[in-house]
Scaffold this motif. Structure first.
Motif, PDB file in Angstrom:
ATOM      1  N   LEU A   1     -10.388   8.798  -7.412  1.00 37.82           N
ATOM      2  CA  LEU A   1     -10.317   7.491  -6.770  1.00 37.82           C
ATOM      3  C   LEU A   1     -11.624   6.715  -6.943  1.00 37.82           C
ATOM      4  O   LEU A   1     -11.637   5.509  -7.131  1.00 37.82           O
ATOM      5  CB  LEU A   1      -9.992   7.661  -5.288  1.00 37.82           C
ATOM      6  CG  LEU A   1      -9.789   6.388  -4.479  1.00 37.82           C
ATOM      7  CD1 LEU A   1      -8.533   5.648  -4.947  1.00 37.82           C
ATOM      8  CD2 LEU A   1      -9.668   6.710  -2.983  1.00 37.82           C
TER       9      LEU A   1
ATOM     10  N   PHE B   1      -6.329  12.602  -3.638  1.00 36.75           N
ATOM     11  CA  PHE B   1      -7.360  11.782  -4.263  1.00 36.75           C
ATOM     12  C   PHE B   1      -8.728  12.389  -3.980  1.00 36.75           C
ATOM     13  O   PHE B   1      -8.881  13.188  -3.062  1.00 36.75           O
ATOM     14  CB  PHE B   1      -7.331  10.350  -3.712  1.00 36.75           C
ATOM     15  CG  PHE B   1      -6.019   9.634  -3.919  1.00 36.75           C
ATOM     16  CD1 PHE B   1      -5.668   9.142  -5.158  1.00 36.75           C
ATOM     17  CD2 PHE B   1      -5.143   9.451  -2.857  1.00 36.75           C
ATOM     18  CE1 PHE B   1      -4.466   8.483  -5.351  1.00 36.75           C
ATOM     19  CE2 PHE B   1      -3.934   8.802  -3.034  1.00 36.75           C
ATOM     20  CZ  PHE B   1      -3.591   8.309  -4.285  1.00 36.75           C
TER      21      PHE B   1
ATOM     22  N   ILE C   1       1.701   4.310  -2.864  1.00 35.25           N
ATOM     23  CA  ILE C   1       1.549   5.746  -2.614  1.00 35.25           C
ATOM     24  C   ILE C   1       2.867   6.473  -2.849  1.00 35.25           C
ATOM     25  O   ILE C   1       2.905   7.561  -3.445  1.00 35.25           O
ATOM     26  CB  ILE C   1       1.049   5.998  -1.179  1.00 35.25           C
ATOM     27  CG1 ILE C   1      -0.344   5.401  -0.979  1.00 35.25           C
ATOM     28  CG2 ILE C   1       1.038   7.489  -0.861  1.00 35.25           C
ATOM     29  CD1 ILE C   1      -1.419   6.026  -1.846  1.00 35.25           C
TER      30      ILE C   1
ATOM     31  N   TRP D   1      -7.106   4.257  -9.374  1.00 36.75           N
ATOM     32  CA  TRP D   1      -7.537   5.639  -9.577  1.00 36.75           C
ATOM     33  C   TRP D   1      -7.245   6.080 -11.007  1.00 36.75           C
ATOM     34  O   TRP D   1      -6.492   5.432 -11.733  1.00 36.75           O
ATOM     35  CB  TRP D   1      -6.829   6.579  -8.597  1.00 36.75           C
ATOM     36  CG  TRP D   1      -5.325   6.465  -8.633  1.00 36.75           C
ATOM     37  CD1 TRP D   1      -4.475   6.939  -9.595  1.00 36.75           C
ATOM     38  CD2 TRP D   1      -4.485   5.833  -7.654  1.00 36.75           C
ATOM     39  NE1 TRP D   1      -3.170   6.653  -9.284  1.00 36.75           N
ATOM     40  CE2 TRP D   1      -3.144   5.973  -8.095  1.00 36.75           C
ATOM     41  CE3 TRP D   1      -4.730   5.180  -6.435  1.00 36.75           C
ATOM     42  CZ2 TRP D   1      -2.071   5.474  -7.360  1.00 36.75           C
ATOM     43  CZ3 TRP D   1      -3.647   4.685  -5.726  1.00 36.75           C
ATOM     44  CH2 TRP D   1      -2.334   4.837  -6.187  1.00 36.75           C
TER      45      TRP D   1
ATOM     46  N   LEU E   1      -7.245  12.898   1.051  1.00 34.61           N
ATOM     47  CA  LEU E   1      -8.445  12.344   0.408  1.00 34.61           C
ATOM     48  C   LEU E   1      -9.589  13.348   0.526  1.00 34.61           C
ATOM     49  O   LEU E   1     -10.044  13.655   1.629  1.00 34.61           O
ATOM     50  CB  LEU E   1      -8.845  11.020   1.058  1.00 34.61           C
ATOM     51  CG  LEU E   1     -10.141  10.359   0.542  1.00 34.61           C
ATOM     52  CD1 LEU E   1     -10.020  10.056  -0.956  1.00 34.61           C
ATOM     53  CD2 LEU E   1     -10.442   9.087   1.323  1.00 34.61           C
TER      54      LEU E   1
ATOM     55  N   PHE F   1      -0.938  11.077   1.962  1.00 32.73           N
ATOM     56  CA  PHE F   1      -1.855  11.522   0.932  1.00 32.73           C
ATOM     57  C   PHE F   1      -3.031  12.263   1.569  1.00 32.73           C
ATOM     58  O   PHE F   1      -3.269  12.182   2.777  1.00 32.73           O
ATOM     59  CB  PHE F   1      -2.366  10.353   0.075  1.00 32.73           C
ATOM     60  CG  PHE F   1      -3.191   9.338   0.813  1.00 32.73           C
ATOM     61  CD1 PHE F   1      -4.581   9.439   0.860  1.00 32.73           C
ATOM     62  CD2 PHE F   1      -2.582   8.265   1.455  1.00 32.73           C
ATOM     63  CE1 PHE F   1      -5.338   8.496   1.535  1.00 32.73           C
ATOM     64  CE2 PHE F   1      -3.341   7.316   2.134  1.00 32.73           C
ATOM     65  CZ  PHE F   1      -4.723   7.442   2.173  1.00 32.73           C
TER      66      PHE F   1
ATOM     67  N   PHE G   1       0.828  -1.203   0.000  1.00 35.96           N
ATOM     68  CA  PHE G   1       0.000   0.000   0.000  1.00 35.96           C
ATOM     69  C   PHE G   1       0.863   1.255   0.000  1.00 35.96           C
ATOM     70  O   PHE G   1       0.724   2.125  -0.858  1.00 35.96           O
ATOM     71  CB  PHE G   1      -0.925  -0.027   1.222  1.00 35.96           C
ATOM     72  CG  PHE G   1      -1.645   1.268   1.471  1.00 35.96           C
ATOM     73  CD1 PHE G   1      -2.664   1.665   0.628  1.00 35.96           C
ATOM     74  CD2 PHE G   1      -1.298   2.082   2.540  1.00 35.96           C
ATOM     75  CE1 PHE G   1      -3.339   2.854   0.856  1.00 35.96           C
ATOM     76  CE2 PHE G   1      -1.965   3.265   2.770  1.00 35.96           C
ATOM     77  CZ  PHE G   1      -2.984   3.655   1.927  1.00 35.96           C
TER      78      PHE G   1
ATOM     79  N   LYS H   1      -8.795   0.087  -3.322  1.00 36.49           N
ATOM     80  CA  LYS H   1      -8.536   1.060  -4.383  1.00 36.49           C
ATOM     81  C   LYS H   1      -7.184   1.738  -4.180  1.00 36.49           C
ATOM     82  O   LYS H   1      -6.411   1.922  -5.134  1.00 36.49           O
ATOM     83  CB  LYS H   1      -9.640   2.121  -4.405  1.00 36.49           C
ATOM     84  CG  LYS H   1     -11.013   1.598  -4.817  1.00 36.49           C
ATOM     85  CD  LYS H   1     -11.169   1.526  -6.325  1.00 36.49           C
ATOM     86  CE  LYS H   1     -11.347   2.902  -6.907  1.00 36.49           C
ATOM     87  NZ  LYS H   1     -11.679   2.853  -8.338  1.00 36.49           N
ATOM     88  N   LEU H   2      -6.885   2.114  -2.953  1.00 37.95           N
ATOM     89  CA  LEU H   2      -5.621   2.791  -2.670  1.00 37.95           C
ATOM     90  C   LEU H   2      -4.449   1.828  -2.798  1.00 37.95           C
ATOM     91  O   LEU H   2      -3.395   2.179  -3.335  1.00 37.95           O
ATOM     92  CB  LEU H   2      -5.663   3.397  -1.265  1.00 37.95           C
ATOM     93  CG  LEU H   2      -6.572   4.624  -1.114  1.00 37.95           C
ATOM     94  CD1 LEU H   2      -6.877   4.898   0.345  1.00 37.95           C
ATOM     95  CD2 LEU H   2      -5.923   5.853  -1.738  1.00 37.95           C
ATOM     96  N   ARG H   3      -4.634   0.603  -2.325  1.00 41.63           N
ATOM     97  CA  ARG H   3      -3.543  -0.369  -2.346  1.00 41.63           C
ATOM     98  C   ARG H   3      -3.203  -0.802  -3.768  1.00 41.63           C
ATOM     99  O   ARG H   3      -2.033  -0.977  -4.110  1.00 41.63           O
ATOM    100  CB  ARG H   3      -3.924  -1.589  -1.506  1.00 41.63           C
ATOM    101  CG  ARG H   3      -2.804  -2.629  -1.382  1.00 41.63           C
ATOM    102  CD  ARG H   3      -3.208  -3.753  -0.440  1.00 41.63           C
ATOM    103  NE  ARG H   3      -3.317  -3.252   0.924  1.00 41.63           N
ATOM    104  CZ  ARG H   3      -4.457  -3.246   1.628  1.00 41.63           C
ATOM    105  NH1 ARG H   3      -5.571  -3.712   1.088  1.00 41.63           N
ATOM    106  NH2 ARG H   3      -4.478  -2.770   2.863  1.00 41.63           N
TER     107      ARG H   3
ATOM    108  N   CYS I   1      -2.788   9.953   6.873  1.00 47.39           N
ATOM    109  CA  CYS I   1      -3.747  10.412   5.872  1.00 47.39           C
ATOM    110  C   CYS I   1      -4.478  11.644   6.410  1.00 47.39           C
ATOM    111  O   CYS I   1      -4.654  11.796   7.621  1.00 47.39           O
ATOM    112  CB  CYS I   1      -4.730   9.291   5.569  1.00 47.39           C
ATOM    113  SG  CYS I   1      -6.155   9.761   4.571  1.00 47.39           S
TER     114      CYS I   1
ATOM    115  N   LEU J   1     -12.239   1.412  -0.209  1.00 43.77           N
ATOM    116  CA  LEU J   1     -11.162   2.405  -0.148  1.00 43.77           C
ATOM    117  C   LEU J   1      -9.789   1.764   0.044  1.00 43.77           C
ATOM    118  O   LEU J   1      -8.838   2.109  -0.681  1.00 43.77           O
ATOM    119  CB  LEU J   1     -11.452   3.429   0.950  1.00 43.77           C
ATOM    120  CG  LEU J   1     -12.569   4.433   0.646  1.00 43.77           C
ATOM    121  CD1 LEU J   1     -12.812   5.350   1.845  1.00 43.77           C
ATOM    122  CD2 LEU J   1     -12.234   5.272  -0.577  1.00 43.77           C
TER     123      LEU J   1
END
Length: 402
Positions: free
Chosen positions: A317, A279, A11, A401, A227, A225, A7, A395-397, A250, A392
């Motif tokens: 995202l 994102f 990023i 996006w 969000l 990051f 993850f 999607k991030l891992r 985050c 979530l």
């Protein structure tokens, strides 16, 4: 490599990509400024000094006085903010007012605009005093300074935006603030304009975005990051479901729908200061996409100050229309596209940046083809905590996006 390592590696890779994009953007901007140094009228406005603002106001007043002395008609002229003909698109900035934008004139010798001309000079005088004394006021305070003359708050708001366009300064340079509606939560600490220390991880309902974003200093964060979340309800759900406890590095922020200028400035300030990916999580509908475009590219009416409001590197995202199909969200959780949705989608496809975002527009076309839209809350049709436990994090891992 475990899931957490994958993850954060994902990023970190995006962060490096964005740093390279930012270096390229700055080089392009330096080149454009050198090339167009004599022709550029609408320039970056972040670093205008109080003295320069005072000089610009004085120049406007001097022109009015000169017209009176010569017996000429009095007028104020500024770029036409609400016309797409006045706006161009730059990938590294967003929507930007053209140097040769069509102009609007407010004239004292035209009965329909005499009162507007008078009120603009009145507000200009109030702003001059604020800048001169280095004090701040809200738009609401300006309105209540002479309710009878102004008539409504919307008139004051419009006059202030037009004066900013006329003077080519952001509203904060006129020392006029608006009340914020946005909230922020997560790994973020800073000192606000009053000198108070703010820790955005303390309040689990979110910390209100300050009314004076320009006065923020000493920003400290280990966040990897940011969000952006379209809705307050989703913002609160992410906190209540404990996702932020599991994903501490985050920052989340919401403008509670269409973002106010302070929330947009806050996102931009975090991007400028922390240099981390941003994102966005919005509804899979044309109005959600329009909100995302405002964060990413700015708005037509404030195109003259896009340099201080937009974050062109924002990644979409979710919720992607292709996600709706891929996750097989039950049709009962979806909503048919309304005439308003179809009209908004048509407008989006005519925006100057349409051709620059083929993947995004492909998603929009998929939504139109399906005939349905999906709110973020539709994910609860799969399970109550699907958004925070699965959607979530996955999607991030996995880099899901656009």
């Amino acid at each position: 490599m475990n899931d957490d390592s994958q993850f954060w590696t994902q990023i970190d890779h995006l962060t490096e990509d964005l740093k390279n994009e930012e270096r390229a953007r700055k080089l392009r901007e330096q080149f454009c400024q050198t090339r167009d140094q004599d022709a550029v009228k609408y320039v970056r406005t972040q670093d205008i000094t109080r003295q320069e603002v005072l000089h610009r106001i004085e120049a406007v007043v001097e022109n009015v006085v000169t017209c009176i002395a010569r017996g000429e008609a009095l007028y104020l002229s500024y770029g036409r903010r609400n016309s797409w003909d006045s706006v161009s698109f730059r990938e590294d900035v967003g929507l930007e007012m053209k140097n040769d934008a069509k102009m609007t004139e407010v004239r004292f010798d035209v009965p329909t605009s005499t009162n507007r001309f008078t009120l603009m000079l009145k507000v200009l005088a109030l702003c001059y005093r604020l800048v001169q004394t280095d004090t701040y006021s809200t738009k609401r305070d300006l309105y209540y300074s002479d309710v009878q003359s102004f008539g409504s708050q919307s008139i004051v708001d419009d006059i202030i935006d037009n004066l900013c366009c006329l003077l080519q300064v952001p509203r904060r340079c006129l020392h006029v603030l608006a009340t914020s509606k946005g909230l922020v939560y997560g790994d973020l600490c800073f000192t606000d304009a009053s000198g108070s220390y703010i820790d955005c991880s303390n309040n689990r309902t979110g910390t209100q975005v300050t009314n004076h974003v320009g006065g923020i200093s000493n920003i400290h964060s280990h966040a990897k990051f940011v969000l952006i979340i379209e809705k307050d309800a989703t913002f609160q759900k992410i906190i209540d479901d404990g996702l932020m406890d599991r994903m501490r590095n985050c920052i989340i922020i919401t403008g509670k729908g269409f973002p106010d200028i302070n929330t947009r400035m806050m996102v931009r300030k975090l991007w400028d200061t922390l240099h981390i990916p941003v994102f966005a999580l919005v509804d899979a509908d044309p109005h959600g996409l329009a909100i995302l475009f405002v964060y990413k590219f700015g708005s037509r009416s404030l195109s003259y100050e896009s340099h201080s409001l937009t974050v062109p590197s924002i990644r979409w995202l979710g919720v992607l229309p292709s996600d709706v199909k891929g996750l097989r969200i039950p049709e009962k959780a979806l909503v048919p596209l309304s005439p308003s949705d179809l009209k908004k989608a048509s407008h989006l496809m005519r925006r100057p940046f349409y051709k620059e975002l083929p993947q995004w527009m492909s998603e929009l076309q998929e939504m139109l083809h399906s005939g349905y839209k999906a709110e973020i809350q539709s994910l609860t049709a799969i399970s109550e905590t699907f958004l925070t436990d699965v959607y979530l994090p996955t999607k991030l891992r996995c880099g899901g996006w656009l």
